[in-house]
Design an enzyme around this catalytic site. Structure first.
Site, short mmCIF file in Angstrom:
data_model
loop_
_atom_site.label_atom_id
_atom_site.label_comp_id
_atom_site.label_asym_id
_atom_site.label_seq_id
_atom_site.Cartn_x
_atom_site.Cartn_y
_atom_site.Cartn_z
N LYS A 22 -10.66 20.08 30.30
CA LYS A 22 -12.27 19.72 30.50
C LYS A 22 -13.18 20.68 29.79
O LYS A 22 -13.98 20.44 29.06
CB LYS A 22 -12.53 19.18 31.97
CG LYS A 22 -14.16 19.19 31.98
CD LYS A 22 -14.58 18.82 33.47
CE LYS A 22 -14.46 20.30 34.39
NZ LYS A 22 -15.72 21.12 34.28
N ASN A 23 -12.73 21.98 30.37
CA ASN A 23 -13.83 22.83 29.80
C ASN A 23 -13.79 23.52 28.47
O ASN A 23 -14.45 24.29 28.08
CB ASN A 23 -13.88 24.25 31.00
CG ASN A 23 -14.54 23.65 32.22
OD1 ASN A 23 -15.08 22.63 32.48
ND2 ASN A 23 -14.18 24.32 33.34
N CYS A 115 -27.12 24.32 41.07
CA CYS A 115 -26.22 23.15 41.66
C CYS A 115 -25.49 23.70 42.92
O CYS A 115 -25.94 24.76 43.39
CB CYS A 115 -25.33 22.86 40.36
SG CYS A 115 -24.01 24.14 40.19
N ARG A 120 -27.46 28.68 38.93
CA ARG A 120 -26.56 29.00 37.53
C ARG A 120 -27.60 28.97 36.55
O ARG A 120 -28.00 28.42 35.75
CB ARG A 120 -25.57 28.00 37.48
CG ARG A 120 -24.52 27.68 38.50
CD ARG A 120 -23.54 26.69 38.32
NE ARG A 120 -22.69 26.90 37.15
CZ ARG A 120 -21.76 26.00 36.88
NH1 ARG A 120 -21.83 24.87 37.44
NH2 ARG A 120 -21.03 26.18 35.94
N ASP A 306 -12.57 28.69 39.78
CA ASP A 306 -12.29 27.30 39.93
C ASP A 306 -10.84 26.91 40.43
O ASP A 306 -10.72 25.93 40.80
CB ASP A 306 -12.15 26.58 38.40
CG ASP A 306 -13.42 26.66 37.70
OD1 ASP A 306 -14.57 27.00 38.27
OD2 ASP A 306 -13.45 26.50 36.42
N ARG A 398 -14.98 13.79 37.85
CA ARG A 398 -15.73 14.57 36.69
C ARG A 398 -14.83 15.39 36.16
O ARG A 398 -14.89 15.89 35.13
CB ARG A 398 -16.95 15.27 37.36
CG ARG A 398 -17.91 14.72 37.97
CD ARG A 398 -19.10 15.63 38.31
NE ARG A 398 -19.19 16.68 37.19
CZ ARG A 398 -19.87 17.83 37.71
NH1 ARG A 398 -20.20 18.25 38.86
NH2 ARG A 398 -19.92 18.80 36.50
#
Ligand code: EPU
Length: 419
Positions: A22-23, A115, A120, A306, A398
């Site tokens: 994803k990233n 968030c 952030r 993460d 997500r």
């Protein structure tokens, strides 16, 4: 809004294929805005964050097509303003700033708010754009950047919490079409930054040093279309390794990159798990009595923030006292109170979670708060007595492609219920 019911205590075994990262995919899709030509991106995971990015690209005027894991983007003419309704859904939208500024010399994007994992800021991104000669204004909740022509510069990019991943991506994407040479000092070394640099180089950019702290970008006049396969998602892979550690007899990850997983594999080996790494697969073997760990999250190649919540789920039932110190997002402990509702014994001292292993966890209704916290709750559910009801699973969708189906294929019993 879906919820997930995890029936605990089922042993896991078998193979699971890791999805595209994803990233990596998010900034790579943003980078397609840097050319008028068609770009073809393979191994793009089917996730809501990716859908948001594709919506932003379409809104900006790109033609976007998706056929299973392949996305084709042709951004012949583009607008330079990404609106709040789209940007607010995903913080990573901020990575369209670099390519818009690089190609059109102007960009307006809503400023992402804080968030749930903490404040952030994007001050380092903006500092980098300014160093390249852009004027930056924050007005009406938007950040607007404009320049007559970006010019290469030496940019120190390290902040209070170390390097910035999307900041490095953004500056690279702005600098590829700048006049002259840009040096990013204190660049993020994450594999996702390297993947983006490889894609940009395939488009005709001249970038050296990606994967080290010093990236050198020599500006070129224009970029052309390119085809690229996104790297495997090291955080999804790490999450499945922890699932294997928690409930596995033997779980094998395919299309995995063991090099990207070294700190996670190292931690699991230290806890007593046997792990075999091959060129593009990793296998973890179960161990009934893991030992406690002391972990500190750090930028790559250190232990990733993460993976912090997922590792906490494993350590909840690991006999002895473990500690996890969060050095990247010091407030990223939303999962702790939910794990405690399942019987975990965790205390927080500043940015350190002190986890005293318990013999059993019990299933309970719990609330997902962010992507990785939700994954941790599913992992906790795998080793809990009874049923764990994870609410607000849109967080998990997500960033994890079909996590319930993938875990069920390994032997888990997870139901997705429409509420
Ligand atoms: N920071 C600043 N100023 C900036 C930018 C960052 O102070 O201008 C601080 C952040 O507040 C944080 C640290 O620097 O304390 C590192 O943040 P970074 O910028 O590296 O985070 P990011 O690029 O916004 C990416 C991932 C995150 C991951 C972090 C750290 C994407 C889309 N997101 O975010 O992934 O946690 O790097 O590795 O690539 C996730 O996938 O669940 C996720 C949150």
């Amino acid at each position: 809004m879906d919820k997930i019911l995890v029936h605990g205590g089922r042993p896991l075994s078998g193979n699971v294929r890791v999805s595209g990262s994803k990233n990596s995919a998010l900034p790579i899709l943003a980078a397609t805005l840097l050319t008028r030509d068609e770009c073809v991106i393979h191994h793009v995971p089917d996730l809501s964050d990716i859908h948001y990015m594709l919506q932003i690209l379409s809104h900006l005027g790109a033609q976007v097509e998706r056929a299973s894991g392949t996305v084709t983007v042709k951004a012949e003419k583009i607008a330079t303003e990404a609106p709040y309704e789209l940007v607010r859904k995903m913080r990573a939208s901020v990575c369209v700033l670099g390519p818009l500024l690089g190609r059109e010399n102007e960009a307006t994007v809503s400023l992402p708010g804080g968030c749930v994992i903490g404040d952030r800021p994007i001050d380092l991104h903006l500092k980098g754009f300014e160093a390249l000669g852009a004027a930056v204004r924050v007005q009406g909740g938007n950040v607007k950047c404009f320049a007559s022509q970006l010019k290469g510069a030496v940019i120190p990019l390290r902040g209070k919490f170390g390097s910035t991943v999307l900041g490095t991506d953004n500056i690279m994407m702005a600098a590829v079409l700048a006049d002259g040479t840009t040096v990013i000092d204190g660049a993020a070394e994450e594999p996702e930054v390297v993947d983006l640099a490889n894609f940009l180089n395939a488009m005709g950019a001249k970038i050296e040093g990606a994967g080290t702290r010093r990236i050198i970008v020599e500006g070129v006049k224009e970029l052309h279309g390119a085809e690229h396969a996104v790297i495997p998602d090291r955080i999804e892979a790490g999450t499945f390794l922890v699932a294997g550690a928690i409930a596995g007899k033997e779980v094998k990850l395919t299309r995995a990159n063991p090099t990207h997983l070294q700190s996670v594999i190292g931690a699991l080996e230290k806890a007593g798990f046997r792990i075999e790494s091959k060129k593009d697969s990793v296998t973890i073997h179960g161990n009934g009595a893991p030992t406690p760990l002391e972990l500190i999250t750090e930028p790559y190649p250190g232990f990733p923030t993460d993976m912090q919540a997922q590792m906490s789920a494993l350590l909840c039932k690991t006999n002895g006292i473990s500690t996890i110190t969060e050095n990247i997002f010091p407030q990223r402990f939303m999962h702790v109170s939910e794990l405690k509702r399942m019987g975990a014994n965790i205390t927080l001292e500043n940015a350190t979670a002190i986890i005293n292993g318990v013999d059993r966890l019990s299933g309970a209704p719990v609330m997902a708060s962010d992507l990785r916290a939700s994954a941790a709750l599913v992992l906790a559910g795998l080793q809990a007595d009874g049923v764990t009801e994870v609410n607000r699973v849109y967080h998990i969708d997500r960033g994890y492609e079909m996590i319930d189906e993938k875990l069920n294929a390994l032997g888990a019993e997870i139901e997705r219920v429409k509420v």
